[in-house]
Write a protein that holds these residues in place. Structure first.
Motif, PDB file in Angstrom:
ATOM      1  N   SER A 102       0.820  -1.204   0.000  1.00 13.07           N
ATOM      2  CA  SER A 102       0.000   0.000   0.000  1.00 13.07           C
ATOM      3  C   SER A 102       0.852   1.251   0.000  1.00 13.07           C
ATOM      4  CB  SER A 102      -0.921  -0.003   1.215  1.00 13.07           C
ATOM      5  OG  SER A 102      -1.844  -1.043   1.061  1.00 13.07           O
ATOM      6  N   TYR A 103       0.576   2.097  -0.982  1.00 18.65           N
ATOM      7  CA  TYR A 103       1.260   3.378  -1.093  1.00 18.65           C
ATOM      8  C   TYR A 103       0.251   4.452  -0.741  1.00 18.65           C
ATOM      9  CZ  TYR A 103       3.251   7.497  -3.320  1.00 18.65           C
ATOM     10  OH  TYR A 103       3.736   8.755  -3.564  1.00 18.65           O
ATOM     11  N   TYR A 104       0.682   5.415   0.039  1.00 16.81           N
ATOM     12  CA  TYR A 104      -0.226   6.506   0.382  1.00 16.81           C
ATOM     13  C   TYR A 104       0.536   7.822   0.384  1.00 16.81           C
ATOM     14  CZ  TYR A 104      -3.593   9.378   2.887  1.00 16.81           C
ATOM     15  OH  TYR A 104      -4.449  10.375   3.236  1.00 16.81           O
TER      16      TYR A 104
ATOM     17  N   LYS B 170      12.391  10.991  11.959  1.00 16.85           N
ATOM     18  CA  LYS B 170      11.395  10.509  12.908  1.00 16.85           C
ATOM     19  C   LYS B 170      10.421   9.517  12.274  1.00 16.85           C
ATOM     20  CE  LYS B 170       7.598  12.232  15.818  1.00 16.85           C
ATOM     21  NZ  LYS B 170       6.874  13.432  16.263  1.00 16.85           N
ATOM     22  N   TYR B 171       9.910   9.840  11.064  1.00 17.99           N
ATOM     23  CA  TYR B 171       8.854   9.025  10.445  1.00 17.99           C
ATOM     24  C   TYR B 171       9.356   8.022   9.404  1.00 17.99           C
ATOM     25  CZ  TYR B 171       5.287  12.018  12.558  1.00 17.99           C
ATOM     26  OH  TYR B 171       4.477  12.681  13.437  1.00 17.99           O
TER      27      TYR B 171
ATOM     28  N   GLU C 293      -2.028   1.437   8.524  1.00 19.90           N
ATOM     29  CA  GLU C 293      -0.871   1.968   9.238  1.00 19.90           C
ATOM     30  C   GLU C 293      -0.191   3.085   8.457  1.00 19.90           C
ATOM     31  OE1 GLU C 293       2.592  -0.357   9.502  1.00 19.90           O
ATOM     32  OE2 GLU C 293       3.209   0.446  11.444  1.00 19.90           O
ATOM     33  N   ILE C 294       0.046   2.869   7.155  1.00 19.88           N
ATOM     34  CA  ILE C 294       0.770   3.876   6.383  1.00 19.88           C
ATOM     35  C   ILE C 294      -0.074   5.147   6.224  1.00 19.88           C
ATOM     36  CG2 ILE C 294       0.166   2.974   4.058  1.00 19.88           C
ATOM     37  CD1 ILE C 294       3.553   4.503   5.151  1.00 19.88           C
TER      38      ILE C 294
ATOM     39  N   ILE D  26       0.215   6.988   9.564  1.00 19.98           N
ATOM     40  CA  ILE D  26       1.528   7.603   9.792  1.00 19.98           C
ATOM     41  C   ILE D  26       1.735   8.826   8.885  1.00 19.98           C
ATOM     42  CG2 ILE D  26       4.024   7.229   9.627  1.00 19.98           C
ATOM     43  CD1 ILE D  26       3.532   4.333  10.440  1.00 19.98           C
ATOM     44  N   VAL D  27       1.361   8.692   7.608  1.00 24.32           N
ATOM     45  CA  VAL D  27       1.514   9.824   6.684  1.00 24.32           C
ATOM     46  C   VAL D  27       0.695  11.016   7.186  1.00 24.32           C
ATOM     47  CG1 VAL D  27       0.954  10.680   4.360  1.00 24.32           C
ATOM     48  CG2 VAL D  27       2.143   8.489   4.627  1.00 24.32           C
ATOM     49  N   ASN D  28      -0.545  10.747   7.604  1.00 23.67           N
ATOM     50  CA  ASN D  28      -1.395  11.849   8.051  1.00 23.67           C
ATOM     51  C   ASN D  28      -0.917  12.454   9.373  1.00 23.67           C
ATOM     52  OD1 ASN D  28      -3.028  11.883   5.805  1.00 23.67           O
ATOM     53  ND2 ASN D  28      -4.420  10.335   6.633  1.00 23.67           N
TER      54      ASN D  28
END
Lengths: 264, 264
Positions: free
Chosen positions: A179-181, A205-206, A237-238, A241-243
């Motif tokens: 999954s790419y986001y 950090k991320y 999860e991705i 984390i991105v948001n």
């Protein structure tokens, strides 16, 4: 596990002489890593048709899913990437109609004549598609060859980054099965150099791809597109984390006196 | 004209992932260009024995005069350059007596035991000679193979630079048939970062290799070795230009409050 190998080719004597540090390769590597690719090899060669052709052929023989080159797409005699790529693929090197139209349009807008050197930038391997370059004249070159996607980008970092983004948005077919986001927002009133140290910290950090794209060049009215991307086997999860990273960037932007605006 | 091609190989996943920008390759390129070599290709590969071996073999097949690699010489399990090089050359991978003595000496001085990981740094392809590393533990690896000189240097920039200088001073046999000249002096009381912008300007002005090597790490007692090198078909001319540049650097150093000292 399926191989999601990618290769990067940088073309230019200025890299081989050590005058220019190869930051383009690092940018491309980080960007395609965020899509789930693994970069297996980075090769730098001279502005020489035979060498360029050879290095494309060698990369193709290693059967990666994706090959991205940078450099050698301009109007001058030593820009030989497009011709070298045609030679590697064994196809003719000819004016690409769509690329020609893009270029005519750009020079018309600027009121400049279409010289032979300028038309040169429309010459591509047969079967290629031009990739939009919003930051300069020479379009990128996209071609699908035996299930290997090949993209040639210009060497000017700003143009390379833009062509790479347009390629990912409009052309890229082979996508790693994870999954790419990505998400982005506009930050008004903060200069890129002001937010740069915070971005550097957040990358650590991320462990995500974070990039600020300046949309205006005016010092007094800076406008940044802030982009965050990553991939994972876990879609939720991705996304989360991105948001989370996007929110932290918005807070930092506001603290630095900027105004956040969503992208429609 | 004789071919004075060189190739550079950088080994490390951190370069392929875009985390580390390949400044080592630029340094090596500039340094060997100053000797009269032409860098034909720079290749970056993963920390993988098969890949490392393959890329050395490919470079050897292109018959350059010089191959310099950087990275993968340390004590950890993922440092595989030495073994990969042995595999490429088809020779055994064994403890090098001279390297072993260098390493034993260094740990003894520091009062540290000789573990298996530490002994690993003495393992080299049969027939290789260790190259002194005054900035760290792992010696460089020098081997002459079918008239191709091969040097493997560590990946830590400070150590790579030092091993490269020791290689040029004590091992390098193939020298381009043009005049090479270098000169250097000590500058006391000026920090590297203070003189850096002037060095950058002079590199442009003279088109020479200029490098400052900090000899002490104390902020209050900085000590720099300033080195200038270049080559030309005209021996007198290159001597004159290098010395002119040296003089300008001495003047700048003095103006910045430093004291110039000749190297004996």
């Amino acid at each position: 596990m399926e191989n999601w190998y990618a290769e990067i080719i940088t073309i230019g004597n200025e890299i081989l002489s050590g005058k220019t540090i190869n930051t383009n390769a690092s940018h491309i590597a980080r960007r395609i890593l965020s899509l789930g690719y693994v970069v297996r090899r980075i090769t730098t060669v001279m502005d020489d048709i035979e060498e360029i052709s050879l290095v494309f052929k060698e990369a193709i023989n290693r059967k990666p899913k994706l090959i991205i080159s940078t450099g050698g797409l301009g109007p001058t005699y030593d820009d030989k990437t497009s011709e070298g790529l045609a030679l590697a693929l064994g196809v003719s090197f000819e004016i690409n109609k769509d690329a020609y139209e893009m270029i005519v349009e750009k020079y018309k807008k600027r009121g400049l004549p279409l010289t032979e050197e300028r038309v040169k930038m429309a010459k591509m391997p047969a079967g290629a598609a031009p990739v939009r370059n919003d930051e300069g004249i020479a379009p990128g070159i996209y071609i699908l060859h035996k299930d290997i996607e090949i993209l040639a980008t210009p060497g000017v970092p700003r143009e390379m980054e833009n062509v790479l983004e347009n390629f990912i948005k409009y052309h890229l077919k082979n996508r790693p099965n994870i999954s790419y986001y990505e998400n982005s927002f506009l930050l008004l009133g903060v200069m890129e150099s002001t937010i740069a140290p915070y971005v550097k910290e957040l990358v650590k950090k991320y462990n995500l791809y974070i990039k600020t794209h300046p949309r205006s060049k005016e010092m007094d009215k800076p406008e940044l597109e802030v982009q965050v991307a990553g991939s994972s086997t876990d879609k939720e999860e991705i996304t989360r984390i991105v948001n989370e990273c996007i929110n932290e960037l918005k807070q930092i932007g506001t603290r630095l006196g900027g105004r956040v605006q969503e992208i429609m």
